[in-house]
Design an enzyme around this catalytic site. Structure first.
Site, PDB file in Angstrom:
ATOM      1  N   LYS A  19      27.796  36.988  32.375  1.00  0.00           N
ATOM      2  CA  LYS A  19      27.895  36.325  31.060  1.00  0.00           C
ATOM      3  C   LYS A  19      27.412  34.873  31.145  1.00  0.00           C
ATOM      4  O   LYS A  19      26.704  34.401  30.265  1.00  0.00           O
ATOM      5  CB  LYS A  19      29.353  36.353  30.552  1.00  0.00           C
ATOM      6  CG  LYS A  19      29.889  37.757  30.334  1.00  0.00           C
ATOM      7  CD  LYS A  19      31.360  37.756  29.956  1.00  0.00           C
ATOM      8  CE  LYS A  19      32.284  37.325  31.083  1.00  0.00           C
ATOM      9  NZ  LYS A  19      32.360  38.244  32.223  1.00  0.00           N
ATOM     10  N   GLY A  78      35.193  33.037  36.106  1.00  0.00           N
ATOM     11  CA  GLY A  78      34.282  32.293  36.977  1.00  0.00           C
ATOM     12  C   GLY A  78      32.885  32.653  36.537  1.00  0.00           C
ATOM     13  O   GLY A  78      32.469  33.794  36.696  1.00  0.00           O
ATOM     14  N   GLN A 138      36.069  37.418  30.985  1.00  0.00           N
ATOM     15  CA  GLN A 138      36.540  38.740  31.415  1.00  0.00           C
ATOM     16  C   GLN A 138      35.615  39.816  30.818  1.00  0.00           C
ATOM     17  O   GLN A 138      34.455  39.540  30.563  1.00  0.00           O
ATOM     18  CB  GLN A 138      38.008  38.988  31.045  1.00  0.00           C
ATOM     19  CG  GLN A 138      39.002  38.143  31.830  1.00  0.00           C
ATOM     20  CD  GLN A 138      39.137  36.730  31.329  1.00  0.00           C
ATOM     21  OE1 GLN A 138      39.426  36.497  30.177  1.00  0.00           O
ATOM     22  NE2 GLN A 138      38.936  35.760  32.206  1.00  0.00           N
TER      23      GLN A 138
HETATM   24  P1  GDP Z   1      30.336  36.260  34.705  1.00  0.00           P
HETATM   25  O1  GDP Z   1      31.759  36.067  35.065  1.00  0.00           O
HETATM   26  O2  GDP Z   1      30.129  37.407  33.779  1.00  0.00           O
HETATM   27  O3  GDP Z   1      29.668  35.012  34.215  1.00  0.00           O
HETATM   28  O4  GDP Z   1      29.590  36.686  36.059  1.00  0.00           O
HETATM   29  P2  GDP Z   1      29.792  35.972  37.498  1.00  0.00           P
HETATM   30  O5  GDP Z   1      29.110  34.661  37.467  1.00  0.00           O
HETATM   31  O6  GDP Z   1      31.218  36.020  37.919  1.00  0.00           O
HETATM   32  O7  GDP Z   1      29.051  37.012  38.425  1.00  0.00           O
HETATM   33  C1  GDP Z   1      27.699  37.299  38.271  1.00  0.00           C
HETATM   34  C2  GDP Z   1      26.984  36.929  39.576  1.00  0.00           C
HETATM   35  O8  GDP Z   1      25.710  37.526  39.595  1.00  0.00           O
HETATM   36  C3  GDP Z   1      26.727  35.438  39.722  1.00  0.00           C
HETATM   37  O9  GDP Z   1      26.721  35.113  41.077  1.00  0.00           O
HETATM   38  C4  GDP Z   1      25.316  35.267  39.132  1.00  0.00           C
HETATM   39  O10 GDP Z   1      24.623  34.147  39.670  1.00  0.00           O
HETATM   40  C5  GDP Z   1      24.674  36.540  39.572  1.00  0.00           C
HETATM   41  N1  GDP Z   1      23.652  37.080  38.682  1.00  0.00           N
HETATM   42  C6  GDP Z   1      23.609  37.044  37.322  1.00  0.00           C
HETATM   43  N2  GDP Z   1      22.545  37.767  36.881  1.00  0.00           N
HETATM   44  C7  GDP Z   1      21.934  38.249  37.988  1.00  0.00           C
HETATM   45  C8  GDP Z   1      20.779  39.099  38.194  1.00  0.00           C
HETATM   46  O11 GDP Z   1      20.131  39.563  37.277  1.00  0.00           O
HETATM   47  N3  GDP Z   1      20.484  39.403  39.492  1.00  0.00           N
HETATM   48  C9  GDP Z   1      21.197  38.932  40.552  1.00  0.00           C
HETATM   49  N4  GDP Z   1      20.815  39.288  41.782  1.00  0.00           N
HETATM   50  N5  GDP Z   1      22.254  38.140  40.387  1.00  0.00           N
HETATM   51  C10 GDP Z   1      22.626  37.815  39.119  1.00  0.00           C
HETATM   52  P1  IMO Z   2      34.986  36.567  34.266  1.00  0.00           P
HETATM   53  O1  IMO Z   2      35.033  35.771  32.983  1.00  0.00           O
HETATM   54  C1  IMO Z   2      36.675  39.761  36.699  1.00  0.00           C
HETATM   55  C2  IMO Z   2      40.994  40.406  36.400  1.00  0.00           C
HETATM   56  C3  IMO Z   2      41.806  40.107  37.639  1.00  0.00           C
HETATM   57  C4  IMO Z   2      42.925  41.133  37.482  1.00  0.00           C
HETATM   58  C5  IMO Z   2      43.158  41.135  35.979  1.00  0.00           C
HETATM   59  C6  IMO Z   2      44.328  40.269  35.530  1.00  0.00           C
HETATM   60  O2  IMO Z   2      34.503  35.792  35.433  1.00  0.00           O
HETATM   61  O3  IMO Z   2      34.265  37.845  34.058  1.00  0.00           O
HETATM   62  P2  IMO Z   2      44.641  37.646  35.297  1.00  0.00           P
HETATM   63  O4  IMO Z   2      44.582  36.556  36.326  1.00  0.00           O
HETATM   64  O5  IMO Z   2      43.681  37.483  34.179  1.00  0.00           O
HETATM   65  O6  IMO Z   2      46.037  37.887  34.802  1.00  0.00           O
HETATM   66  O7  IMO Z   2      44.234  38.977  36.105  1.00  0.00           O
HETATM   67  O8  IMO Z   2      41.960  40.665  35.385  1.00  0.00           O
HETATM   68  N1  IMO Z   2      40.136  39.293  35.917  1.00  0.00           N
HETATM   69  C7  IMO Z   2      38.815  39.251  36.083  1.00  0.00           C
HETATM   70  N2  IMO Z   2      37.982  40.089  36.737  1.00  0.00           N
HETATM   71  N3  IMO Z   2      36.170  38.696  36.037  1.00  0.00           N
HETATM   72  C8  IMO Z   2      36.994  37.872  35.352  1.00  0.00           C
HETATM   73  O9  IMO Z   2      36.534  36.867  34.587  1.00  0.00           O
HETATM   74  C9  IMO Z   2      38.386  38.103  35.387  1.00  0.00           C
HETATM   75  N4  IMO Z   2      39.459  37.484  34.867  1.00  0.00           N
HETATM   76  C10 IMO Z   2      40.530  38.228  35.185  1.00  0.00           C
HETATM   77  O10 IMO Z   2      41.050  40.317  38.811  1.00  0.00           O
HETATM   78  O11 IMO Z   2      42.454  42.413  37.839  1.00  0.00           O
HETATM   79 MG    MG Z   3      32.981  35.943  36.776  1.00  0.00          MG
END
Ligand code: GDP
Ligand code: IMO
Ligand code: MG
Length: 431
Positions: A16, A40, A225
């Protein structure tokens, strides 16, 4: 099209942050509306990686306004730390471009303590929370005993509220969980100092967004999430404590549903999940391990290793319904390069029956066996490709299958973590 909501269709971490950063170019406001620093969101811009937990992912565009809505549960210490990091990276922000709802509920030290204590007590049946105090903070909000940002601006109010809260929380911490009690005065001093520092950023977000709408500005709502972690519609009780679906943007930003023009769902090209709970298409084999390694599937918040599995279109279909999705952004497609055969779950077999949607009860979902369609993989590295037609034939077939199963169009394809590693098919602000 003016106002767009971006949400995760799976269990979070779909990418996202990357997509929001990319779409911010055409937006004026970027709004976080639920969740807290359990999120995150990772952005990679000019080879530099940034991870945001509370600050909206639009912040790398200094001319855009970033907004933290009332629906967010705010850990003020974490927010100030994130602001400090921005400063260290010479990224500009001020109350001009960073706005926080005075109604945002605050995560207090006792929320974190309770989150940890409960998870510990649950043992094997734990949810696997991020331990950030998210659940206990939302509980207090619903119980009407929560402390909001504006409460930090008045010592007397804050003192009273902390004292009332601690009567109950200290009882639980000491008597039920055998933990140390919290001292009200220490919390009061710590939070008053947070209040002083955050006061310039605090305002009525609903009014700010209303003005933006009247002026024809474009708002981008950044979900946290994923849909399957929604407290009502997700895999309850293995969920987070907020509504993560698009409708939550209205409550969590203070804006009416008539103001939302389009909702885009982020779909990782496979599936991941952190924490406990059912995951029908999970791969506990070499392929799962390979995806985890290639995709860097380790949590941006807790560093936990993410469970990995095949793309599950039953999961995505439920998200399309719950969020009223106009289209999808498929991310991390590059991670699948080199896997000889790919699978997509297109149905479930459960107790001799074939299901085409997710069963309501978590026990039934646990018992579901996915029914897969198989696809030929592709060998090529696709990270440098910038057009749909430039993708290998088998990659295009995989994407077309997603589109056909989804019955909504693809808007965007992400082939790498970098902002530029993207193929925009339809822009949500132009389509
Ligand atoms: P979010 O929580 O939905 O914002 O996703 P996160 O940042 O937690 O996890 C996505 C991870 O994948 C991050 O490390 C991004 O830098 C990485 N990422 C996002 N899009 C791509 C993609 O198209 N390819 C690869 N290899 N990594 C990506
Ligand atoms: P982003 O925005 C993935 C998961 C936790 C746990 C459950 C409940 O980065 O996609 P909490 O601390 O919210 O009470 O935990 O939800 N969880 C996530 N998993 N990405 C997230 O956020 C999450 N935020 C919470 O691992 O299973
Ligand atoms: Mg994340």
């Amino acid at each position: 099209m003016a106002n767009v909501v971006v949400i995760g269709t799976q269990w979070g971490d779909e990418g996202k942050g990357k997509v929001v950063d990319l779409l911010t170019e055409k937006a004026d406001y970027v709004v976080r509306f639920q969740g807290g620093n359990n999120a995150g969101h990772t952005l990679v811009v000019n080879g530099r990686q940034f991870i945001f937990h509370l600050i909206p992912s639009g912040i790398l565009h200094p001319e855009k306004k970033c907004v933290i809505g009332n629906g967010v549960v705010l850990d003020p210490g974490v927010l100030l730390h994130e602001m400090q990091k921005l400063k260290e990276n010479e990224l500009e922000f001020s109350p001009e471009n960073l706005i926080i709802s005075s109604y945002a509920q605050l995560i207090m030290p006792y929320h974190k303590a309770l989150d940890h204590a409960r998870e510990h007590k649950k043992g094997a049946s734990r949810i696997g929370t991020t331990g950030r105090g998210i659940g206990p903070c939302y509980e207090d909000k619903a119980a009407r005993t929560g402390i909001r940002l504006h409460d930090l601006f008045d010592r007397k109010t804050l003192r009273e509220k902390i004292e009332v809260s601690l009567q109950e929380k200290n009882f639980l911490l000491q008597k039920l969980y055998g933990k140390e009690p919290h001292d009200p005065r220490t919390i009061e001093e710590e939070y008053l100092s947070y209040g002083e520092r955050l006061k310039p950023y605090s305002c009525n977000v609903s009014e700010v967004l209303q003005d933006a709408v009247v002026q024809g500005r474009r708002i981008l709502f950044e979900g946290a999430q994923g849909t399957q972690l929604d407290v009502d519609h997700g895999t309850y009780p293995f969920v987070t404590s907020s509504n993560t679906i698009a409708g939550s943007a209205c409550c969590g930003g203070g804006i009416g549903p008539t103001r939302i023009d389009r909702v885009i769902g982020i779909v990782k090209a496979y599936t991941t999940r952190v924490g406990s709970g059912p995951f029908p298409s999970e791969l506990e084999d070499e392929t799962g391990e390979r995806i985890r390694k290639t995709g860097g599937e380790f949590g941006a918040t807790t560093g936990r290793s993410r469970r990995c599995g095949w793309l599950d279109m039953i999961v995505v279909k439920s998200s399309i319904r719950l969020n009223g999705l106009a289209g999808l952004a498929v991310t991390k497609l590059d991670v699948l390069s080199g896997i000889p055969k790919l699978r997509i779950a297109v149905g479930y077999r459960c107790g001799g029956e074939r299901l085409s949607s997710m069963p309501a009860e978590v026990q039934a979902l646990e018992a579901c066996e996915p029914i897969y369609e198989e696809f030929e993989g592709w060998e090529e590295d696709i990270r440098h490709i910038r057009s749909f037609n430039g993708l290998p034939e088998n990659t295009r077939k995989y994407l077309r299958a997603i589109e056909e199963l989804a019955e909504v169009p693809l808007f965007l394809i992400s082939v790498g973590p970098g902002r530029e590693e993207s193929i925009i098919l339809k822009h949500p602000y132009e389509a």
